[in-house]
Design a protein around this motif. Structure first.
Motif, short mmCIF file in Angstrom:
data_model
loop_
_atom_site.label_atom_id
_atom_site.label_comp_id
_atom_site.label_asym_id
_atom_site.label_seq_id
_atom_site.Cartn_x
_atom_site.Cartn_y
_atom_site.Cartn_z
N VAL A 150 60.71 35.86 38.05
CA VAL A 150 60.11 36.48 36.86
C VAL A 150 60.59 37.91 36.69
O VAL A 150 61.00 38.33 35.60
CB VAL A 150 58.57 36.43 36.94
CG1 VAL A 150 57.95 37.26 35.82
CG2 VAL A 150 58.08 34.99 36.87
N ILE A 151 60.56 38.68 37.78
CA ILE A 151 60.92 40.10 37.67
C ILE A 151 62.42 40.26 37.40
O ILE A 151 62.83 41.12 36.62
CB ILE A 151 60.48 40.87 38.93
CG1 ILE A 151 58.95 40.85 39.04
CG2 ILE A 151 60.99 42.31 38.90
CD1 ILE A 151 58.39 41.55 40.25
N VAL B 1 69.78 46.09 53.86
CA VAL B 1 71.16 46.29 54.34
C VAL B 1 72.18 45.68 53.39
O VAL B 1 73.22 46.28 53.10
CB VAL B 1 71.33 45.71 55.75
CG1 VAL B 1 72.77 45.89 56.23
CG2 VAL B 1 70.36 46.36 56.74
N VAL B 2 71.89 44.50 52.87
CA VAL B 2 72.86 43.78 52.04
C VAL B 2 72.55 43.91 50.55
O VAL B 2 73.33 44.45 49.78
CB VAL B 2 72.91 42.29 52.44
CG1 VAL B 2 73.83 41.50 51.50
CG2 VAL B 2 73.37 42.13 53.88
N HIS B 3 71.38 43.44 50.14
CA HIS B 3 71.12 43.26 48.71
C HIS B 3 70.75 44.55 47.98
O HIS B 3 71.27 44.81 46.89
CB HIS B 3 70.06 42.19 48.52
CG HIS B 3 70.48 40.85 49.01
ND1 HIS B 3 71.51 40.14 48.44
CD2 HIS B 3 70.06 40.11 50.07
CE1 HIS B 3 71.69 39.01 49.10
NE2 HIS B 3 70.82 38.97 50.10
N ILE B 4 69.87 45.35 48.54
CA ILE B 4 69.52 46.60 47.86
C ILE B 4 70.71 47.55 47.86
O ILE B 4 71.02 48.18 46.84
CB ILE B 4 68.28 47.24 48.51
CG1 ILE B 4 67.06 46.33 48.34
CG2 ILE B 4 68.00 48.61 47.89
CD1 ILE B 4 65.80 46.86 49.00
N SER B 5 71.38 47.67 48.98
CA SER B 5 72.52 48.60 49.05
C SER B 5 73.61 48.19 48.07
O SER B 5 74.16 49.02 47.34
CB SER B 5 73.08 48.66 50.48
OG SER B 5 73.67 47.43 50.86
N ILE C 78 67.35 44.16 42.23
CA ILE C 78 65.95 43.96 41.90
C ILE C 78 65.32 42.93 42.84
O ILE C 78 64.21 43.13 43.36
CB ILE C 78 65.79 43.53 40.43
CG1 ILE C 78 66.20 44.68 39.50
CG2 ILE C 78 64.37 43.09 40.13
CD1 ILE C 78 66.18 44.34 38.03
N GLY C 79 66.02 41.82 43.07
CA GLY C 79 65.48 40.79 43.97
C GLY C 79 65.28 41.30 45.38
O GLY C 79 64.29 40.96 46.05
N GLY C 80 66.21 42.13 45.85
CA GLY C 80 66.07 42.69 47.20
C GLY C 80 64.87 43.62 47.30
O GLY C 80 64.13 43.60 48.30
N ILE C 81 64.65 44.43 46.28
CA ILE C 81 63.50 45.35 46.28
C ILE C 81 62.19 44.55 46.23
O ILE C 81 61.24 44.85 46.96
CB ILE C 81 63.59 46.33 45.09
CG1 ILE C 81 64.77 47.29 45.30
CG2 ILE C 81 62.29 47.11 44.92
CD1 ILE C 81 65.09 48.15 44.09
N VAL C 82 62.15 43.53 45.37
CA VAL C 82 60.96 42.69 45.27
C VAL C 82 60.65 42.05 46.62
O VAL C 82 59.51 42.07 47.09
CB VAL C 82 61.15 41.61 44.19
CG1 VAL C 82 60.04 40.56 44.27
CG2 VAL C 82 61.16 42.25 42.80
N GLY C 83 61.66 41.47 47.25
CA GLY C 83 61.44 40.81 48.52
C GLY C 83 60.99 41.77 49.62
O GLY C 83 60.06 41.47 50.38
N LEU D 240 66.59 33.23 46.76
CA LEU D 240 67.27 33.44 48.04
C LEU D 240 67.31 34.91 48.43
O LEU D 240 67.11 35.26 49.60
CB LEU D 240 68.69 32.87 47.97
CG LEU D 240 68.81 31.35 47.92
CD1 LEU D 240 70.24 30.92 47.59
CD2 LEU D 240 68.36 30.73 49.24
N VAL D 241 67.58 35.77 47.46
CA VAL D 241 67.63 37.21 47.75
C VAL D 241 66.26 37.70 48.20
O VAL D 241 66.14 38.46 49.17
CB VAL D 241 68.11 37.99 46.50
CG1 VAL D 241 67.91 39.49 46.70
CG2 VAL D 241 69.57 37.69 46.22
#
Length: 443
Positions: free
Chosen positions: A324-325, A197-201, A350-355, A300-301
């Motif tokens: 790393v990613i 909702v927040v990070h990937i969008s 990227i961090g949102g997708i990884v998480g 955090l993300v």
């Protein structure tokens, strides 16, 4: 005698049943402890917005520091008005248009929730304001991708449209009780506090905007050094503090789930920062302050969607993997040459997708057991990974396509990319008629 006893017992049980029925019919009572924590969490999430303003403001050139910080404060103003008007209704109202978005007339201007106490035992006002802070910070994150080159009026128009046509539908799909991603699979797509909702969008939108608008004039040939890394570090610290409200507050409770979310948030942030520090030492021989700040955010993300389902060991892993990613993603940006000014996509996207994807491999066994019980059989990690990948894929495609349409409309009407002279003189002067540091010739 026996008849009198049986009659007395009948009257007793009838009275007890009547009392139980009356008790069940009583309205939900406010839990003052939970309400207090949610009020605190709401304030903590709002604190993240000036924290983000400082984080971004320190990373741009001196002539753009105020213009960049105004992107965050502009979101506080515009979305702060738009959310109680229609945002809450569109996000959390009953589904309409086939469940594409929500709507509830009584939520317009929050006029119908005055005495509403939710099943979580908090006033609905508190929940509405808590969620409103998420709606504020999400478009503010986007601004990092096109910093130093957008018209302020066009930016405000863009985030208003984006909140209505991108944020609200995705929010409804993932977090509303009748959202299709909320009900996908055994337990729904896992997004505890905003990975999709927040990070990937915001991250994907930022990438699309950066590509649509083009690079800053002079990028990458000219050096565009941060004006104040001290301010950036202070902003990162405020974001870390505020994130406890962001994640632990998303439990909408004050209990074990809250404690778990707070614990894994702390661990993932530290793990991300430590990993980024080590990677920089190995790669460059030096650990930078900006690297530590970036590692904090990466951790955090990544933990944001996972904070309700992973144990501490999973938080360690997610923080390290994301660091790393995301680090590799920033190296790739340099190779590809696109100008994601402040790495909105590189860290948040990227961090949102990884998480959202990697959390699947660290879910608590008890959660998987509950999922299996719900479907009356087995529920595997791979099945949940499929649910997560579906949610991520839909969010990426929808945010990218609709954001591109909004960008095109705003650019052709109000205008979004600033003129060359305005960009060269700096946003502080050209957009706001001010100078952040009172210098005669800022650069």
């Amino acid at each position: 005698m026996a008849k009198k006893i049986s009659t007395s017992l009948l009257l007793f049980f009838t009275a007890m049943m009547a009392h139980s029925t009356a008790w069940a019919a009583e309205p939900v009572v406010t839990d003052t402890g939970t309400t207090s924590w949610m009020l605190t969490s709401t304030a903590l999430v709002l604190l993240m917005v000036p924290g983000l303003a400082m984080f971004y403001g320190g990373l741009v050139r001196t002539k753009n520091v105020l213009g960049t910080m105004m992107h965050s404060f502009g979101a506080m103003v515009v979305i702060g008005v738009l959310w109680p008007l229609v945002g809450y209704a569109l996000s959390f109202g009953p589904g309409i248009l086939g469940g594409f978005i929500g709507w509830e007339p009584k939520y317009f201007m929050l006029q119908g929730i005055d005495d509403s106490i939710m099943s979580s035992q908090i006033p609905e006002y508190v929940f509405a304001m808590f969620q409103g802070k998420f709606a504020i910070i999400t478009p503010a994150l986007i601004a990092g991708a096109f910093a130093e080159r957008v018209d302020f009026k066009g930016y405000l128009a863009f985030i208003a449209l984006w909140c209505v046509f991108v944020y609200s539908p995705i929010c409804h799909w993932v977090w509303a009780a009748d959202g299709f991603l909320f009900n996908l699979g055994a337990m729904g797509a896992i997004d505890f506090a905003g990975g999709t909702v927040v990070h990937i969008s915001s991250g994907v939108t930022g990438l699309v905007a950066a590509l649509f608008l083009g690079a800053r004039r002079g990028y990458p040939k000219n050096v565009m050094s941060p004006n104040n890394l001290v301010m950036t570090l202070m902003g990162a610290g405020l974001l870390w503090v505020g994130w406890f409200g962001f994640n632990a507050g998303s439990a909408i409770a004050s209990n074990l789930a809250t404690a778990r979310a707070l614990t894994v948030t702390q661990i993932a942030a530290a793990s991300g920062a430590f990993t980024w520090l080590v990677v920089e030492l190995l790669h460059h021989g030096k650990a930078s302050s900006l690297g530590v700040a970036s590692g904090i955010l990466a951790g955090l993300v990544a933990i944001t969607p996972a904070a309700g389902v992973v144990p501490p060991a999973g938080a360690f892993a997610l923080g390290a993997i994301a660091a790393v990613i995301c680090y590799l993603g920033l190296l790739l940006k340099g190779k590809l040459g696109y100008d994601d000014s402040l790495d909105a996509f590189g860290v948040h996207g990227i961090g949102g997708i990884v998480g959202a994807l990697c959390l699947t491999f660290f879910i608590r066994p008890s959660w998987m057991a509950d999922a299996a019980a719900k479907v009356g059989g087995t529920w595997t990690v791979w099945q949940q990974l499929g649910v997560q990948a579906t949610a991520v894929g839909i969010t990426v495609v929808y945010a990218a396509v609709v954001s591109l349409v909004i960008l095109f409309i705003v650019e052709k009407t109000i205008g979004l990319r600033v003129k060359e002279n305005d960009e060269m003189s700096g946003l502080d002067h050209s957009m706001h008629g001010e100078q952040g540091y009172g210098l005669i010739n800022p650069n």
